[in-house]
Design an enzyme around this catalytic site. Structure first.
Site, PDB file in Angstrom:
ATOM      1  CB  SER A  28      25.922   6.298  41.659  1.00  0.00           C
ATOM      2  OG  SER A  28      24.854   6.293  40.744  1.00  0.00           O
ATOM      3  CG  HIS A  56      23.680   2.256  39.074  1.00  0.00           C
ATOM      4  ND1 HIS A  56      23.929   0.919  38.809  1.00  0.00           N
ATOM      5  CD2 HIS A  56      22.592   2.290  39.886  1.00  0.00           C
ATOM      6  CE1 HIS A  56      23.023   0.186  39.442  1.00  0.00           C
ATOM      7  NE2 HIS A  56      22.200   0.987  40.085  1.00  0.00           N
ATOM      8  CE  LYS A 100      30.619   9.835  44.692  1.00  0.00           C
ATOM      9  NZ  LYS A 100      29.858  10.656  43.738  1.00  0.00           N
ATOM     10  CB  CYS A 116      19.866  -1.090  40.807  1.00  0.00           C
ATOM     11  SG  CYS A 116      18.944   0.396  40.402  1.00  0.00           S
TER      12      CYS A 116
END
Lengths: 463, 394
Positions: free
Chosen positions: B209, B338, B334, B84
């Protein structure tokens, strides 16, 4: 040289299904007494055989033979005894063999009682909904370690065995089906009653022990027949082993004869003779003389307090009802070369300890943070107890019994491990809960099982 | 000894797509949009002026070819994958190449098309293995954090839960001021967050998220050339990437109440940037709020709060838009979801807007230094990136 029984152990899964629950689900009438055992969704014959064999203790490592008996082998062609061998730490020159069919449990016992080594018997018993095979069946495993000599740790000596083979369609199953077909019961009664009578005579002649054995137990599919055959032998003892087994566990297929023998030995006294008979396709018998008062202290004892499940869970866990899976990516299929290379870790839960600084790595690591390279020794945590450092429910991962449970486990070493918890509900676990390790079938891809270890609260299984 | 990257390179242009369930757009569409917007944001810059590309994606493309094919450029393109933190690492490597003098203009572009997989979360292609990894979902892995935090510092679990709710509420509230790009741009009442059904441990979907598609890109030049391209460049002050030995969770004493990889990573970036008091010196921070407890712990690991105090500071509003450090002013993961390869550059995009005074109703008052923190993995095995940026050289 006379072979002796050095250790025995049983494994019964954590879950049970009451017969009244089955009847209520199928007929709307909750009647019938007792319960059958049900293997967890993450158990099969191999994983249960591993659990029973591990409970035999350290003698397993030196055994030269391993006979694995089941009617429910998760893989064909491949020898699943090799999985049991790998997961129980047996030495690298042992002979491992699979046996199949309902008589295979007796076969494993007889073979190990003659050659020495381990007989590992495990089975899951399923039947068509509403059948006696389903209601009276059970899931479980038993393991026996035979060796030489009557001194020291010997529990019983082998006096002999006998067989009366009969080609008879008493119970059979066609490939690919999950239920047995059963011959007409009065016909089966007739054939097996005669065979048992003959085998009892034969074993007396062969062993020179012609008197009525102190204890007799009879394993056969039909519960009523098992009782009447046992009574026909005339032994004083045996009903105290056989009756609760049929009431609280059920007929466990290839493992049944082993579970009965273990129960009989539990209540035996030194000097007793114990006759165990497998009735099916004729009759086979093994006669032992007990050298020590039971129960054997090494094997873990049954507590019989399994968790009750519903009928739908039983069907789901056995694959008879397909549950909608969580929308998650496909699990990776089993990759043979990495599993082969990492066998000590995957099957033996053996990590490494740095010889320079003592740090434990789970899984093993060649290079230590201290700088040492290839300075390691094996470090197994399979037989260690641990404590939960932190844990959580996992309602996102796919599980046949949601929510899944995960925990970080501390084994009292520097190495910690994130593990799935099994045989537990969220209320059963907390930070600090003591756990033990258990070998499980974590999932299957296209029918091919993947095995690894999980943690479960200590003393949870009804072994 | 390592060379300092402080004031060596500058960002002179950026682009960022809307993030969301972009069913009508392909990964190529998103890549083209972010890359061309970044080029267009630099007056007079043409596509051919970009000397080299660093392209970050975890699962939406292989090799450097997607960039060359989509943008029709004949340039070196390097694909970067670091979980990530991929987007941040693409930026990092582009920055190194420019600082080395190899290229005058480099682009870092991150893309991820998550939603096409059909799964409600990140999926990875794992190489054939021995299949002994314990199957734990990402929410469950992070759900172990709140209780560990409570235990480590003796904080009432209810107080921790209230802090998590505040983080979810605040990041959504910030996202509500970002309708142009955020996946979710509405305020979520705290009562709704508190009452949501739990999916793992004490976490609900509001603690996780979002899952979205998106892309972002940055144009990087040497710091001394920056004013040739824009009158408001953003200067790199310090950055660090740290890949843990994957025994963080196995370290007794830490136990999921801190991320050792982040602590090490932040220390290195702060040393390079000359940061001695992050809470005082840094005006705004885009941090990796993949789950609300992650952000709580990051406040301490990044030095914005004292150990064991972050929950209190969060509830006091210290990290709200008008707080001591504005954390995730754009709404964070959030509000944005993502798209893994893009997130690090999306964080940088908000920092770019904030430090240039272009963040509109989210604008933090007179920011001088900003931070992005981007990480990948699970508690116990992280890669972590920290970057510190300023709007003035020196």
């Amino acid at each position: 040289m006379t072979k002796t029984l050095l250790a025995y152990a049983t494994y019964l899964p954590h879950y049970r299904l009451t017969r009244s629950t089955i009847n209520a689900a199928l007929k709307g009438i909750p009647r019938g007494s007792g319960a059958r055992t049900v293997a967890g969704y993450d158990e099969d014959a191999v994983s249960m055989a591993v659990e029973a064999t591990r409970a035999l203790g350290a003698g397993v490592i030196e055994a030269d033979h391993l006979y694995f008996a089941t009617t429910n082998s998760p893989l064909l062609d491949k020898s699943c005894s090799l999985i049991v061998h790998a997961a129980t730490g047996m030495h690298g020159r042992a002979f491992a063999l699979d046996l199949t069919g309902l008589r295979s449990g007796f076969g494993a016992l007889k073979a190990a009682s003659e050659s020495g080594g381990v007989a590992a018997l495990a089975d899951l018993r399923t039947g068509r909904p509403g059948s006696a095979e389903e209601t009276d069946g059970g899931d479980g495993a038993a393991a026996f370690l035979f060796g030489d000599g009557v001194g020291g740790d010997a529990i019983a000596e082998v006096l002999g065995s006998a067989s009366v083979p009969r080609e008879v369609m008493d119970a059979w199953r066609t490939p690919g089906t999950s239920y047995a077909l059963i011959g007409e019961d009065r016909f089966v009664d007739h054939v097996l009653a005669h065979a048992v009578q003959e085998v009892v005579t034969e074993i007396g002649t062969r062993s020179g022990h012609t008197g009525t054995p102190t204890t007799s137990v009879v394993s056969t599919l039909n519960r009523r027949l098992a009782n009447s055959l046992r009574a026909s032998i005339g032994s004083e003892g045996g009903s105290e082993a056989q009756d609760p087994h049929r009431e609280n566990t059920g007929y466990c297929g290839a493992a049944d004869v082993g579970l009965l023998l273990a129960s009989a030995l539990d209540t035996a006294r030194a000097g007793d003779t114990v006759l165990v008979v497998s009735a099916g396709g004729g009759a086979d018998a093994l006669l032992l003389r007990v050298l020590k008062d039971g129960p054997y202290a090494g094997g873990r004892r049954p507590d019989r307090v399994g968790k009750e499940i519903g009928y739908h869970q039983h069907l789901t866990w056995r694959g008879e009802v397909a549950r909608e899976p969580a929308r998650r990516p496909e699990r990776p299929s089993v990759a043979a070369p990495p599993a082969y290379r990492n066998s000590a870790w995957k099957f033996g839960l053996t990590g490494s300890q740095c010889l320079e600084c003592g740090k434990v790595y789970l899984p093993p690591a060649r290079v230590c943070a201290c700088g040492a390279v290839d300075q390691t020794k094996p470090f197994s945590v399979a037989d260690l107890t641990g404590t939960i450092v932190t844990q959580t429910t996992d309602g996102v991962s796919d599980s046949p019994a949601p929510p899944a449970l995960a925990a970080l486990i501390d084994f009292g070493t520097t190495g910690r491990l994130l593990l799935e918890l099994t045989d537990a509900s969220p209320a059963d676990i907390a930070d600090g809960t003591e756990i033990e390790m258990t070998f499980r079938r974590t999932y299957a891809v296209d029918g091919v099982p993947n095995y690894f270890w999980k943690a479960r609260p200590r003393d949870r299984s009804s072994q | 000894m390592t060379a300092s990257m402080r004031d060596r390179i500058a960002i002179v242009g950026m682009g960022c797509t809307k993030f969301g369930e972009l069913w009508d757009k392909s990964a190529d569409d998103l890549l083209i949009e972010a890359a061309l917007d970044a080029i267009a944001s630099v007056p007079g810059l043409r596509k051919d002026d970009v000397d080299a590309y660093w392209y970050s994606t975890v699962a939406s493309g292989h090799a450097g070819l997607p960039v060359a094919k989509a943008l029709k450029v004949e340039r070196p393109v390097t694909r970067v994958e670091n979980f990530c933190a991929s987007g941040s690492d693409a930026f990092r490597n582009a920055a190194f190449a420019v600082a080395a003098g190899v290229y005058d203009v480099a682009m870092a572009v991150g893309v991820e098309k998550i939603k096409d997989s059909g799964y409600s979360g990140l999926t990875l292609n794992v190489p054939p293995g021995d299949n002994t990894a314990t199957e734990v979902s990402n929410p469950a892995a992070y759900a172990m954090l709140p209780a560990a935090y409570s235990r480590a510092y003796g904080v009432d679990p209810g107080d921790v839960r209230r802090a998590l709710t505040h983080i979810a509420w605040r990041n959504h509230a910030n996202g509500a001021r970002n309708p142009e790009r955020a996946q979710y741009a509405s305020v979520v009442p705290k009562e709704k967050i508190e009452k949501a059904p739990r999916i793992a441990g004490n976490l609900s979907v509001f603690d996780c998220s979002g899952v979205s598609d998106g892309a972002a890109a940055a144009i990087i030049v040497r710091a001394e050339d920056a004013l040739q391209y824009t009158d408001k460049p953003i200067y790199l002050k310090g950055m660090s990437l740290y890949a843990g030995m994957s025994n963080g969770a196995a370290t007794a004493g830490v136990e999921h109440a801190s991320f050792p990889e982040v602590v090490q990573c932040a220390a290195a970036a702060y040393a390079e940037a000359g940061i001695t008091n992050p809470r005082e010196q840094i005006s705004m921070a885009e941090v990796h709020d993949c789950f609300t407890p992650t952000e709580l712990i990051l406040m301490e690991d990044l030095g914005f709060a004292e150990r064991g105090r972050a929950w209190r500071d969060v509830l006091d509003g210290d990290f709200d838009l008008d707080g001591a450090v504005a954390v995730n002013p754009d709404g964070g993961l959030k509000s944005f979801g993502h798209p893994v390869g893009a997130s690090g550059l999306r964080m940088l995009f908000e920092l770019w807007l904030q430090l240039r005074g272009e963040a509109g109703e989210r604008q933090v008052k007179a920011p001088r230094l900003g931070l992005t923190h981007n990480m990948g993995g699970l508690p116990g095995e992280f890669v972590s990136f920290v970057g510190v940026f300023g709007n003035e050289p020196g």
